[in-house]
Design a protein around this motif. Structure first.
Motif, mmCIF file in Angstrom:
data_model
loop_
_atom_site.group_PDB
_atom_site.id
_atom_site.type_symbol
_atom_site.label_atom_id
_atom_site.label_comp_id
_atom_site.label_asym_id
_atom_site.label_seq_id
_atom_site.Cartn_x
_atom_site.Cartn_y
_atom_site.Cartn_z
ATOM 1 N N LYS A 56 -20.132 31.179 -36.989
ATOM 2 C CA LYS A 56 -19.870 32.729 -36.859
ATOM 3 C C LYS A 56 -19.365 32.704 -35.307
ATOM 4 C CE LYS A 56 -23.597 34.842 -39.377
ATOM 5 N NZ LYS A 56 -24.828 33.788 -39.437
ATOM 6 N N ASP A 70 -19.912 34.476 -32.686
ATOM 7 C CA ASP A 70 -20.668 34.128 -31.653
ATOM 8 C C ASP A 70 -21.640 33.252 -31.464
ATOM 9 O OD1 ASP A 70 -22.482 35.095 -33.546
ATOM 10 O OD2 ASP A 70 -23.412 36.434 -32.257
ATOM 11 N N CYS A 71 -21.136 32.076 -32.187
ATOM 12 C CA CYS A 71 -21.881 30.896 -32.157
ATOM 13 C C CYS A 71 -22.306 30.502 -30.712
ATOM 14 C CB CYS A 71 -21.273 29.923 -32.954
ATOM 15 S SG CYS A 71 -21.819 28.249 -32.913
ATOM 16 N N THR A 72 -23.326 29.932 -30.477
ATOM 17 C CA THR A 72 -23.515 29.536 -29.003
ATOM 18 C C THR A 72 -22.412 28.587 -28.362
ATOM 19 O OG1 THR A 72 -25.807 29.806 -29.172
ATOM 20 C CG2 THR A 72 -25.104 28.464 -27.486
ATOM 21 N N ILE A 73 -22.239 27.517 -29.129
ATOM 22 C CA ILE A 73 -21.179 26.459 -28.600
ATOM 23 C C ILE A 73 -19.883 27.147 -28.648
ATOM 24 C CG2 ILE A 73 -20.064 24.377 -29.285
ATOM 25 C CD1 ILE A 73 -22.480 23.102 -30.013
ATOM 26 N N TYR A 74 -19.419 28.050 -29.461
ATOM 27 C CA TYR A 74 -18.188 28.640 -29.390
ATOM 28 C C TYR A 74 -18.251 29.456 -28.020
ATOM 29 C CZ TYR A 74 -14.132 31.347 -30.971
ATOM 30 O OH TYR A 74 -12.835 31.602 -31.270
ATOM 31 N N LYS A 75 -19.253 30.284 -27.680
ATOM 32 C CA LYS A 75 -19.188 31.015 -26.568
ATOM 33 C C LYS A 75 -19.200 30.268 -25.435
ATOM 34 C CE LYS A 75 -21.544 34.962 -26.650
ATOM 35 N NZ LYS A 75 -22.734 35.981 -26.900
ATOM 36 N N THR A 76 -19.999 28.999 -25.345
ATOM 37 C CA THR A 76 -20.215 27.899 -24.214
ATOM 38 C C THR A 76 -18.567 27.762 -23.877
ATOM 39 O OG1 THR A 76 -22.176 27.283 -24.852
ATOM 40 C CG2 THR A 76 -20.984 25.791 -23.465
ATOM 41 N N LEU A 77 -17.833 27.422 -24.971
ATOM 42 C CA LEU A 77 -16.506 26.778 -24.694
ATOM 43 C C LEU A 77 -15.691 27.851 -24.045
ATOM 44 C CD1 LEU A 77 -16.120 24.753 -27.900
ATOM 45 C CD2 LEU A 77 -16.460 23.904 -25.899
ATOM 46 N N VAL A 98 -16.701 29.652 -21.797
ATOM 47 C CA VAL A 98 -16.802 29.897 -20.493
ATOM 48 C C VAL A 98 -16.599 28.519 -19.566
ATOM 49 C CG1 VAL A 98 -19.146 29.514 -19.014
ATOM 50 C CG2 VAL A 98 -19.176 31.117 -20.939
ATOM 51 N N ILE A 99 -16.902 27.329 -20.276
ATOM 52 C CA ILE A 99 -16.365 26.092 -19.534
ATOM 53 C C ILE A 99 -15.131 25.601 -20.225
ATOM 54 C CG2 ILE A 99 -18.753 25.771 -18.659
ATOM 55 C CD1 ILE A 99 -19.231 23.877 -20.955
ATOM 56 N N GLY A 100 -14.664 25.869 -21.153
ATOM 57 C CA GLY A 100 -13.602 25.174 -21.992
ATOM 58 C C GLY A 100 -11.985 25.546 -21.467
#
Lengths: 119, 119
Positions: A2, A4-11, A13-15
């Motif tokens: 999805k 809004d997947c957590t890892i997607y959102k994390t990337l 932020v820091i990707g």
DNA sequence: CAGGATCCAAAAGGATACTG
DNA sequence: CAGTATCCTTTTGGATCCTG
């Protein structure tokens, strides 16, 4: 996955380009802190426009904090890592170990104990 | 920081948009493998141009491998994680834990045990 | 000193159509 | 099915100048 997947959102932020590099540079300063001008010159190829926009983003995410010392004139601005980003350093360290294991390495560094990447 | 710092170079390899997300998606497949079309539809917003250019990059870095099954017509192409990228999954997992701790999380997920991010 | 404003060039990403 | 080719939009990078 999805959107809004957590890892997607994390990337998000820091990707982004420069984000982790800025965090890495701040970690080399005393108390994880560096003055703006020092930070800027350590990232020799970054332009002020890009740097200040990344700093704002990271500040909004509470990954860095900003303090202005008005006792001198002109004033000096300092950026520091927060508790959140200090914990990120472990992940950066793991990334470096992984990279060295699989031969993504720099000519001048190539070790896990390099003053440029303080791990 | 020198331009060829290990961490800087590592971010070139895995820090690009979509790179880690592609690795994450492949990790959800049986034997860390997915057919091109399945991979593509799991990354619903990616365009074929971007996907194929990322796949080529990752293949060059030996983070994924490609196999074509010609027994069917038209042929099917499968992409798999390599030993290198399987070891990267640990780092992705740590990134997720970090994100959850500092409240960067998705609405629908918000846990460390979500089928979309199989950690 | 620490940026913000402006302008421009280059690169990355996206939409769509098409082919072996 | 697995991509290429083409065109277009957005983002990024760089240079330069300006200001509180």
């Amino acid at each position: 996955m999805k959107a809004d997947c957590t890892i997607y959102k994390t990337l998000d932020v820091i990707g982004k380009k420069w984000s982790l590099v800025i965090i890495l540079e701040l970690s080399k300063g005393k108390n994880n802190t560096k003055q703006y001008s020092v930070l800027k010159s350590s990232l020799s190829t970054i332009t002020p426009k890009v740097l200040s926009s990344r700093l704002k983003e990271l500040e909004n995410y509470k990954l860095i904090s900003k303090k202005i010392d008005t006792s001198s004139s002109p004033a000096h601005t300092f950026y520091s890592l927060t508790k959140s980003s200090v914990e990120l350093l472990t992940i950066l360290k793991d990334m470096k170990s992984w990279a060295l294991k699989f031969n993504i390495k720099s000519e001048h560094c190539g070790s896990t104990n390099c003053k440029d990447c303080p791990f």
